[in-house]
Write a protein that holds these residues in place. Structure first.
Motif, PDB file in Angstrom:
ATOM      1  N   ILE A 525       0.977  -1.298  -0.089  1.00  0.00           N
ATOM      2  CA  ILE A 525      -0.136  -0.205  -0.127  1.00  0.00           C
ATOM      3  C   ILE A 525       0.925   1.265  -0.197  1.00  0.00           C
ATOM      4  CG2 ILE A 525      -1.716   1.447   1.367  1.00  0.00           C
ATOM      5  CD1 ILE A 525      -2.773  -1.260   2.600  1.00  0.00           C
ATOM      6  N   TRP A 526       1.918   1.280   0.795  1.00  0.00           N
ATOM      7  CA  TRP A 526       2.667   2.388   0.966  1.00  0.00           C
ATOM      8  C   TRP A 526       3.601   2.748  -0.285  1.00  0.00           C
ATOM      9  CZ3 TRP A 526       4.201   6.885   2.334  1.00  0.00           C
ATOM     10  CH2 TRP A 526       5.547   7.567   2.428  1.00  0.00           C
ATOM     11  N   LYS A 527       3.957   1.480  -1.054  1.00  0.00           N
ATOM     12  CA  LYS A 527       4.744   1.637  -2.369  1.00  0.00           C
ATOM     13  C   LYS A 527       3.918   2.179  -3.371  1.00  0.00           C
ATOM     14  CE  LYS A 527       8.313  -1.889  -0.641  1.00  0.00           C
ATOM     15  NZ  LYS A 527       8.429  -3.079  -0.708  1.00  0.00           N
ATOM     16  N   ALA A 528       2.452   1.717  -3.206  1.00  0.00           N
ATOM     17  CA  ALA A 528       1.408   2.235  -4.318  1.00  0.00           C
ATOM     18  C   ALA A 528       1.164   3.557  -4.164  1.00  0.00           C
ATOM     19  CB  ALA A 528       0.390   1.266  -4.180  1.00  0.00           C
ATOM     20  N   LEU A 529       1.104   4.089  -2.926  1.00  0.00           N
ATOM     21  CA  LEU A 529       1.113   5.594  -2.377  1.00  0.00           C
ATOM     22  C   LEU A 529       2.181   6.167  -2.840  1.00  0.00           C
ATOM     23  CD1 LEU A 529      -0.425   5.418   1.152  1.00  0.00           C
ATOM     24  CD2 LEU A 529      -1.062   6.729  -0.708  1.00  0.00           C
ATOM     25  N   THR A 530       3.358   5.596  -2.789  1.00  0.00           N
ATOM     26  CA  THR A 530       4.562   6.505  -3.325  1.00  0.00           C
ATOM     27  C   THR A 530       4.640   6.496  -4.791  1.00  0.00           C
ATOM     28  OG1 THR A 530       5.899   5.406  -1.489  1.00  0.00           O
ATOM     29  CG2 THR A 530       7.093   6.164  -3.506  1.00  0.00           C
ATOM     30  N   ARG A 531       4.254   5.708  -5.457  1.00  0.00           N
ATOM     31  CA  ARG A 531       4.218   5.550  -7.021  1.00  0.00           C
ATOM     32  C   ARG A 531       3.001   6.768  -7.324  1.00  0.00           C
ATOM     33  NH1 ARG A 531       4.705  -0.051  -6.679  1.00  0.00           N
ATOM     34  NH2 ARG A 531       2.403  -0.189  -6.547  1.00  0.00           N
ATOM     35  N   LEU A 532       1.870   6.809  -6.555  1.00  0.00           N
ATOM     36  CA  LEU A 532       0.832   7.884  -6.913  1.00  0.00           C
ATOM     37  C   LEU A 532       1.347   9.237  -6.741  1.00  0.00           C
ATOM     38  CD1 LEU A 532      -2.664   6.241  -5.491  1.00  0.00           C
ATOM     39  CD2 LEU A 532      -1.826   6.728  -7.866  1.00  0.00           C
ATOM     40  N   GLU A 533       2.188   9.278  -5.698  1.00  0.00           N
ATOM     41  CA  GLU A 533       2.818  10.465  -5.152  1.00  0.00           C
ATOM     42  C   GLU A 533       3.493  11.091  -6.405  1.00  0.00           C
ATOM     43  OE1 GLU A 533       4.510  11.072  -1.501  1.00  0.00           O
ATOM     44  OE2 GLU A 533       2.501  10.386  -0.473  1.00  0.00           O
ATOM     45  N   LYS A 534       4.447  10.279  -6.813  1.00  0.00           N
ATOM     46  CA  LYS A 534       5.280  10.616  -7.799  1.00  0.00           C
ATOM     47  C   LYS A 534       4.554  10.937  -9.375  1.00  0.00           C
ATOM     48  CE  LYS A 534       9.868   8.836  -5.680  1.00  0.00           C
ATOM     49  NZ  LYS A 534      10.812   7.832  -6.044  1.00  0.00           N
ATOM     50  N   GLU A 535       3.508   9.872  -9.452  1.00  0.00           N
ATOM     51  CA  GLU A 535       2.807  10.267 -10.608  1.00  0.00           C
ATOM     52  C   GLU A 535       2.127  11.632 -10.730  1.00  0.00           C
ATOM     53  OE1 GLU A 535       1.004   9.982 -14.461  1.00  0.00           O
ATOM     54  OE2 GLU A 535       2.955   9.092 -13.401  1.00  0.00           O
ATOM     55  N   GLU A 536       1.847  12.122  -9.437  1.00  0.00           N
ATOM     56  CA  GLU A 536       1.135  13.465  -9.209  1.00  0.00           C
ATOM     57  C   GLU A 536       1.828  14.388  -9.687  1.00  0.00           C
ATOM     58  OE1 GLU A 536      -2.004  13.188  -5.267  1.00  0.00           O
ATOM     59  OE2 GLU A 536       0.057  14.084  -5.216  1.00  0.00           O
TER      60      GLU A 536
END
Length: 1676
Positions: A525-536
């Motif tokens: 979950i945290w790694k997915a959030l990380t990817r989303l933050e960078k994609e933002e």
């Protein structure tokens, strides 16, 4: 008397009798005992006392010392003090002091008792440690940085010894046990006394009070808490020093097993059994099941047991003093408290039989002192050891001790050469103990030391290979307890902490499964959030989807992931963990240490199994998938306390996503303060999660904010970071330099980045300027685990950029031997430094080369340093190209770097072959030198230390920028913004002072010009031309002086150390250019004003001459008429006199010539200047100008049509861009027209004559504004010509009227006729010889003084109103361009009115002018500020008038006219008195001067009262429009900035100063608000340019030639604009709110369809909009 008998002289009889009587008296009087006896010093073996002498003759004193009722000493003395020596320590003594008379008689004793100090107490006092015996030393105290940290001074007294030892030990320096105090050198030796004094040489004592190192070590262990003991034991072990196993306390006679102290020692070794496979064993030494071989002494022994042990454990090539012995420095000093100390050390094989002394590991214990005195320790060793070796010289009756012990093998080691050695005694004991020959080792005469040690080693080897018992140190605790010893970890807090830790770690079987089950939030979950933050931040996967819609989808995904996290219940492990770290301080520290120990043990077990499996599988190439899986397991099998703390961070971050009222969220609000306390206790905080490659920003921010609260106001920090390749000893270097404990064990390479706090001693804080030093340890760059990943370079770059940005000093570990790897690292590091330079940070850098031990390394590596600099330059150019900052050619362009001082060479860590090698002393010394240099560099830092909250802001802004692909253009930082705002505020203050001063100067100059040639001015200049030249020179001189002042102010501002000035140093050149630009602007304006005033004054002089001729003629005729009337008729009625006057007037008017100034054709003049302006624009421009008469221009509103501009475009493209482009050009034209119209209105309002400079200034204004917008709005020559024709037409029309009005007002006939009635009245007064004094005083006051005073007040009021707005409660909103923008936008949000927003967007300049005007009106409509300012200047002018009258009165010889001239002259530099009015006053005036003066004074008083009432009645709106200096225009000019607008959304530039080279805006808005719409759907666009610039999208504008161009490369087209990406999705919430709320109205107004509003915009409230606005402008 008979002859021969001698007679005694009478005197002698008397003397004898006197002496006899005195003796008899003394025998009768008892002696008095001493008074006030006291003990003033006590040591372990002495007591010092003193007393007061009693009255009378005293023969001396007798001092007796008693112990347990028995006299132990008696001494006599003549003094009143005495020291009793040779006493026993720790005993109570009774001291008796008696007075002794000359006859030997003693007084009764005066008594006092005193105990001698124990050895321990005495030693602790000598060492200055007595306080720490009860208040134990903590790691925080030991590791803090103070002046001794950077001092090379050796110990000068015993109290320095513990700190010198600790300082060296914490840096793992093998010389730490060298503990001799530095003494004064022998003066005779220094003076060259070379005489032969062998007796003195032989008998000279050991210099100073030398302490045994073992005493100092024992004292330190007794005075330290468990964590210091643990750290000391670990560092001593690394130095290959023996470590205390049993610690004696000579006061309590209690012994402590130092189990906890040794818990942290982890050893790696390779027994012979693993030499083939090259495997190794890594385990915590207290858990290692090893044979223990103990060495003890019975009685006296001529052999040095410890020295023999050292030789036993050392091979001939690698000798090391593991144990302190008598032949070491200070080793021969008597031991005071360390007898009974049992030390332990280990011999660990390396797997090479040629090197190893023992094939298997063995523990070696050494008991200090005679076993007969320490039977408990001896018993402990006999029960835990495989063998005990007893050293002896003479086996006396105490040998029974040996017969009582059964478990361990006993070996007797004796010296046959000793005089006390008795063979028969040895035989007896050997028989009793049933010892064989192999159990007895003797050093005989035929045996040298080497042979003896070899025999001993063979015996020990035999024991090690066939041990009776193996035992863990942990298992020895039970035996110690049985023997009544204390175990150091048995106290309640430690045991509770152990139970809590065990309860968590005992549940762990499979680490991977455990992490998934118990620590779920930090996983996928945290790694997915990380990817989303960078994609933002990068929007790479948006494709063709609307960007704002796509960002909305990302936001929804993030919320869903947080909701998924919140659905997890807190695991049992985490509940236990949080509960345990919530315990009081010491228990929490023990818990975390137990957790670390347990988890490291688990990881080591798991890793050793995986390594073996990996080794087996890697033998075959067929197992690729299995190998890959094992590789992943090896990477993920690490489990430490950081994982639990990371989970706490994720629990907290997830809870923050819940509503504030949620109970779960409130229950977790205490977590940050818990972690802040841990950080303060010395535990590292994970800054960057190395596994997810992300920072939990909210968690880290809140932890550090709580830390800031805990330490405030001592919250200043400086930061040191290390970067380099993995496994190059970065963590070890930090640990060595600062004594800290970053993880360095096998398989525990640092991942991510960890920060740790080190306190600065209070006395040293002023030197460093900080309260704490922050140490950041980072994962290795180019790590093999990440090498296979596509984004490994990106990951390294992100990490390097972050930590370099956070650091004040960055240590870069590089390896010269690997050039490829070095290039990669340098590329990353240089990239990070370039980025920091561009955003205003100036970290310092040190390159550290490890494993370079040659003393000539620095000189030999000169070539390497040059190569390094060459490489750095190449890397700089590469990084500069990537960041589009190609002006940086060399590394020295990026930062200060000297190859000679910026490189450090550090020898290898180990001195020999591990595991038996101690740390290299050269390594420790080099690390110490590096540490000193770092501290000196920090002390010399130009920039100030950051406060903790500022560090938080840097972390946030750096990480947000790092997540974007283009760091430099993505970087936003509130500290930089705040520093920039302060700079702008200061610069604007200076600029206003400059402008105000020059306004005052030009007002004075214009007054001088207006009064030139009149009685008011006695000028040195002979004509107007000369005066103008002088004034221009004065103006340039004044301007130059102020330009220099402003530049000096700027220089001094950037020299400041506070306020983070260094962050905005990149803007210095911009502001310097703005100063020069302001000077040029002011110079042009002032010279134009001087020329115009001079020209107008010349015209007025001509008119005044004509008028003077007329009035002179009139005066003559009136006097003639009076004479005539008096002669013909003495008494005439007023009607008759009127008739006579009218006849005379008509005759005069007919006879006078009224030729005034000729009217000029202003249109013609304006046309000529327009044509001249367009000459260089080409033939087309000339053709257009000549094609349309100027008189027909400007009669209709200006309307731009783009037909000619779009003729060359295709139909679709033409339709697509026509509307948008036309609107943009029209808005620009309207703005220019408005500015020029205002300029014309100001000139017309002055009611002077026209001057050619006016039209030149207008044309210059148009050119400047067109030039500012040419990059964004492309226009053609047709537009420019038509715009200039329109503006010039309007201006010419108004200037022509102004000129005509001026001529009409100054027409001589009109002026003469205007005063006809006044002249008639004066004629009658003269005829009737009436007193004119009162009347003439009123005339002078009304016609001459009142208008001048009103002008003076109005001229002064404008700057005062501006000053008031800049210094009152409104000052903040007018302080800088950014704050002004914020204030306007906030006001709009408060009103929340569509029409206001529309006017703001469509007519920005007009709107803000009105807004400023309204703010001034609002401010001055309240209270009496305006009246107060007017009254102030009115009083000043009245005071000047009264002073002028008083001064003129002093000239006794003057007449009335001279009196008036004197007044005018005195007021000439302040007031402009109308020459018309003065001329009218002067003629037909027969007033008496004295009476006139009286009435003038009265009239001036009345004028003050009248003007005060009149001025106060004028409202502020009217007043603002009347003023020549208009505050609203000054504030507008100050705040409008450069006038540039964003090329996409048209938001105005926020940069300070006018001459900046880069434009930017704090917040951008939806392009639809600027009328942009979809060509096909006609819907208004919602995209925001601050989002588009990071997408793969394209744009087409006239500037691109209507070709598609990537948004990412917008700077190719608009190089002067910097559009920083939004720091978060919420960044533009203000304009999103406006767009969403007024979507329908904007669509209707723009004749478009409403925008498709993204769904998440509907959740944006007014409060969200205001919050976003504050954040965007950095408003706290």
């Amino acid at each position: 008397m008979t002859e021969g008998t001698e007679r005694t002289p009478p005197q002698l009889h008397v003397l004898t009798l006197s002496v006899t009587r005195r003796i008899q008296q003394q025998q009768k009087v008892a002696p008095v005992p001493p008074e006030k006896i006291q003990v003033y010093r006590v040591s372990g073996d002495s007591v010092s006392l003193n007393w007061d002498a009693p009255a009378g003759d005293i023969g001396g004193y007798t001092v007796s010392c008693f112990c347990d009722g028995e006299k132990v000493q008696e001494q006599t003395t003549d003094a009143t003090s005495l020291t009793l020596c040779s006493l026993r320590p720790g005993q109570q003594y009774s001291l008796h002091v008696s007075t002794r008379l000359e006859n030997g008689q003693l007084s009764r004793p005066a008594e006092i008792s005193a105990p001698t100090k124990t050895h321990l107490r005495s030693l602790l006092e000598d060492l200055g440690l007595e306080q720490h015996y009860t208040e134990k030393l903590t790691l925080s105290k030991v590791l803090q940085i103070d002046e001794k940290t950077v001092a090379d001074d050796s110990a000068e007294c015993p109290s320095d010894l513990p700190w010198c030892f600790l300082k060296r030990l914490m840096m793992v320096n093998v010389t730490a046990r060298n503990m001799k105090c530095v003494c004064e050198p022998d003066r005779d030796a220094l003076s060259g006394d070379t005489g032969l004094d062998l007796d003195n040489l032989v008998n000279s004592p050991n210099s100073g009070d030398v302490l045994n190192p073992l005493d100092v070590i024992t004292a330190l262990f007794l005075c330290s808490d468990g964590f210091v003991q643990q750290e000391m034991a670990l560092k001593m072990s690394m130095c290959q020093f023996s470590v205390p196993l049993l610690l004696p306390n000579s006061d309590t006679q209690q012994c402590t097993l130092m189990l906890w102290a040794m818990r942290d020692i982890v050893k790696k070794y390779r027994p012979q059994s693993l030499s083939e496979s090259k495997g190794f064993v890594e385990e915590r030494i207290v858990l290692s099941e090893l044979p223990l071989v103990s060495f003890v002494r019975m009685g006296e022994c001529s052999l040095s047991k410890s020295e023999v042990l050292n030789k036993l454990l050392s091979n001939s090539q690698q000798y090391h003093d593991t144990f302190v012995h008598r032949n070491m420095e200070c080793g021969d000093s008597p031991r005071r408290i360390s007898n009974g100390l049992t030390e332990i050390s280990w011999y660990l094989p390396c797997g090479n039989q040629n090197i190893d002394l023992f094939a298997e590991p063995v523990a070696v214990a050494n008991l200090r002192g005679d076993i007969t005195s320490f039977e408990t320790q001896f018993s402990f060793l006999c029960q835990t050891s495989a063998a005990v070796f007893v050293f002896f010289d003479d086996l006396d009756s105490q040998h029974r001790l040996l017969t009582d012990q059964h478990k361990a093998q006993i070996f007797l080691v004796g010296n046959h050469q000793s005089k006390s050695f008795r063979l028969d005694a040895l035989k007896k004991v050997a028989t009793e103990l049933n010892l064989t020959k192999s159990n007895i080792i003797l050093k005989t005469k035929q045996m040298n030391d080497a042979d003896f040690v070899k025999n001993l080693r063979d015996t020990v080897r035999n024991v090690v290979e066939n041990p009776r018992t193996r035992m863990q140190v942990e298992q020895m605790a039970d035996i110690a307890r049985e023997l009544g010893m204390v175990v150091d970890e048995d106290f309640p807090e430690c045991q509770r902490a152990k139970r809590n830790a065990d309860a968590i770690t005992e549940e762990i079987e499979d680490i991977l499964q455990y992490k998934e089950a118990q620590l779920p939030l930090q996983g996928n979950i945290w790694k997915a959030l990380t990817r989303l933050e960078k994609e933002e931040c990068r929007l790479k996967k948006a494709g063709s989807e609307n960007i704002e819609q796509y960002k909305g989808h990302l936001l929804i995904e993030k919320k869903q992931l947080r909701e998924e996290q919140n659905r997890y219940s807190m695991s049992d492990a985490m509940s236990c963990f949080i509960s345990a770290i919530s315990r009081p301080g010491i228990e929490r520290s023990y818990f975390l240490k137990w957790m670390r120990i347990n988890l490291d043990n688990l990881s080591q077990e798991k890793l050793s199994v995986l390594r073996e499996e990996y080794k087996e599988k890697s033998q075959s190439s067929a197992n690729k998938e299995e190998i890959k899986d094992l590789d992943r397991q090896l990477s993920n099998s690490s489990l430490g306390t950081e994982h639990f703390l990371r989970e706490i961070g994720q629990i907290y971050e997830a809870s923050v996503a819940l509503p504030e009222s949620d109970a779960s969220r409130r229950q977790l609000q205490h977590l940050p303060i818990l972690c802040a306390e841990l950080l303060l206790d010395g535990f590292p905080l994970e800054l960057v999660d190395g596994e997810a490659s992300n920072i939990p920003l909210r968690w880290v921010s809140d932890v550090l904010s709580q830390l800031n609260t805990l330490v405030y106001p001592n919250n200043k920090i400086l930061v040191v970071t290390v970067l380099g390749v993995q496994s190059t000893g970065k963590s070890t270097l930090l640990n060595t330099m600062f004594g800290v404990q970053f993880a360095v064990s096998s398989g525990r390479c640092t991942r991510g980045a960890f920060m740790l706090l080190i306190r600065i001693n209070e006395d040293f804080r002023k030197v460093l300027g900080c309260d704490f030093m922050v140490i950041i340890d980072t994962e290795g760059l180019k790590s093999p685990e990440l090498a296979q990943l596509d984004d490994s370079y990106e990951h390294d770059n992100e990490l390097a950029t972050l930590v370099v940005g956070l650091s004040d000093i960055t240590i870069v570990n590089i390896a010269m031997e690997n050039s490829t790897e070095m290039r990669d690292i340098l590329q990353i590091v240089v990239h990070a430094f370039l980025r920091m330079k561009e955003v205003g940070k100036k970290p310092k850098c040190l390159f550290v080369h490890q494993n370079v031990s040659d003393v000539s390394a620095h000189d030999k590596n000169l070539r390497d340093r040059k190569l390094l600099l060459q490489q750095l330059n190449e890397m700089t150019q590469t990084a500069a190209r990537m960041e589009r900052k190609e002006e940086n050619k060399n590394f020295t362009d990026v930062m200060e770097y000297n190859p000679d001082t910026g490189n450090w060479y550090i020898p290898g860590l180990w001195n020999g072959n591990p595991p038996m090698a101690p740390v290299n002393a050269g390594y420790s010394e080099a690390a110490y030198d590096l540490k000193k240099n770092i501290i000196h560099m920090l002390g010399d830092c130009e920039s100030t230390s950051n406060e903790i909250w500022e560090f938080v802001e840097w972390t946030r802004s750096l990480w947000n920028a790092v997540k974007h692909e283009n760091f430099i253009f993505s970087f936003r930082n509130s500290l930089v913004a705040d520093a920039y705002m302060r700079l702008c505020t200061e610069f604007n203050k200076w600029g206003w002072e400059f402008r105000k001063h020059m306004y005052t100067w030009i007002t004075h100059a214009e007054t001088t010009i207006s009064n030139f040639g009149t009685v008011a001015v006695k000028s040195e200049a002979s004509d107007m031309g000369e005066l103008l030249v002088r004034l221009k020179d004065d103006a340039r001189s004044e301007l130059s002086k102020w330009e220099t002042t402003l530049l000096e102010n700027l220089t001094q501002y950037f020299k400041k150390t506070e306020g983070h000035v260094h962050l905005v140093e990149g803007y210095k050149e911009d502001f310097s250019n703005s100063v020069k630009s302001l000077r040029r602007e002011m110079e042009s304006s002032i010279l134009n004003q001087l020329e115009a005033a001079a020209e107008i004054r010349k015209g007025m002089t001509t008119l005044e001459r004509i008028k003077e001729t007329h009035t002179t003629k009139l005066e003559q005729e009136v006097h003639s008429l009076i004479e005539k009337c008096r002669q013909t008729k003495a008494q005439s009625t007023d009607e008759e006199l009127d008739g006579e006057f009218d006849k005379m007037w008509d005759n005069i008017v007919k006879g006078l010539s009224f030729g005034g100034l000729k009217e000029m054709d202003v249109f013609d003049k304006v046309y000529n200047y327009l044509r001249k302006n367009l000459t260089h624009k080409g033939s087309r421009a000339s053709e257009l100008v000549m094609g349309k008469p100027l008189r027909s221009c400007g009669t209709q509103p200006f309307k731009y049509t783009a037909e000619g501009f779009f003729n060359r475009l295709a139909g679709t493209v033409k339709q697509l861009f026509n509307v948008h482009h036309t609107t943009a050009v029209q808005r620009m034209a309207d703005s220019i027209i408005a500015a020029c119209t205002q300029f014309v209105a100001e000139k017309v309002g002055k009611k002077t004559d026209y001057h050619d400079n006016y039209i030149q200034e207008i044309l210059q204004m148009i050119d400047e504004r067109l030039s500012h917008n040419q990059d964004i709005i492309k226009t053609d020559i047709e537009f420019e010509v038509s715009l200039k024709q329109h503006i010039c037409g309007v201006a010419a029309r108004r200037f022509q009227k102004m000129h005509k009005d001026f001529l009409r007002r100054n027409d001589p006939f009109r002026c003469l006729n205007q005063h006809k009635d006044k002249y008639r009245s004066d004629f009658k007064d003269l005829f009737h010889e009436r007193d004119q004094c009162h009347k003439k005083a009123e005339e002078f006051t009304t016609l001459c003084l009142t208008p001048a005073v009103v002008d003076y007040v109005n001229n002064s009021l404008g700057p005062d109103i501006t000053d008031e707005m800049l210094t009152s409660r409104t000052s903040l909103q007018f302080s800088t361009r950014m704050y002004f923008q914020y204030s306007v936008l906030k006001d709009l949000l408060t009103k929340d009115n569509f029409e206001s927003y529309l006017r703001y967007i469509s007519s920005y300049e007009e709107f803000v002018k009105e807004w400023i005007f309204d703010q001034i009106v609002d401010h001055f409509s309240k209270g009496s500020t305006k009246s107060d300012l007017e009254s102030q200047h009115l009083k000043a002018s009245i005071k000047s008038i009264k002073m002028a009258i008083a001064k003129a009165q002093k000239h006794q010889e003057s007449n009335l006219m001279k009196f008036v001239e004197d007044i005018c002259e005195e007021l000439g530099d302040k007031l402009v008195i109308s020459q018309d009015a003065l001329g009218t006053f002067r003629i037909l005036n027969n007033a008496n001067q004295e009476q006139f003066t009286h009435w003038l004074t009265v009239c001036v008083e009345e004028m003050e009262q009248h003007l005060g009432e009149t001025l106060s009645q004028t409202d502020i709106q009217t007043k603002l429009k009347e003023l020549n200096f208009k505050p609203q225009n000054e504030l507008f000019t100050r705040l409008i900035g450069c006038g540039n607008q964003c090329p996409f959304c048209k938001v105005p530039c926020d940069a300070g100063g006018k001459a900046h080279t880069e434009h930017w805006a704090s917040v951008h808005r939806s392009q639809g608000l600027g009328r942009l719409r979809n060509h096909y759907s006609k819907q208004l666009a919602v995209e925001i340019c601050s989002s588009l610039v990071i997408t793969e999208g394209t744009f087409s504008t006239p500037a691109t030639g209507f070709q598609k161009h990537p948004f990412k490369n917008y700077k190719d087209i608009y190089p002067t604009w910097k559009i920083a990406p939004d720091g978060s999705i919420e960044a533009s919430d203000y304009w999103k709110y406006v767009m969403r709320k007024f979507n329908e109205q904007f669509a209707e107004e723009y004749d478009a369809n409403p925008a498709a509003i993204p769904s998440h915009w509907y959740g944006i409230t007014k409060e969200d909009a205001e919050k976003s606005l504050r954040e965007s402008f950095g408003i706290k």
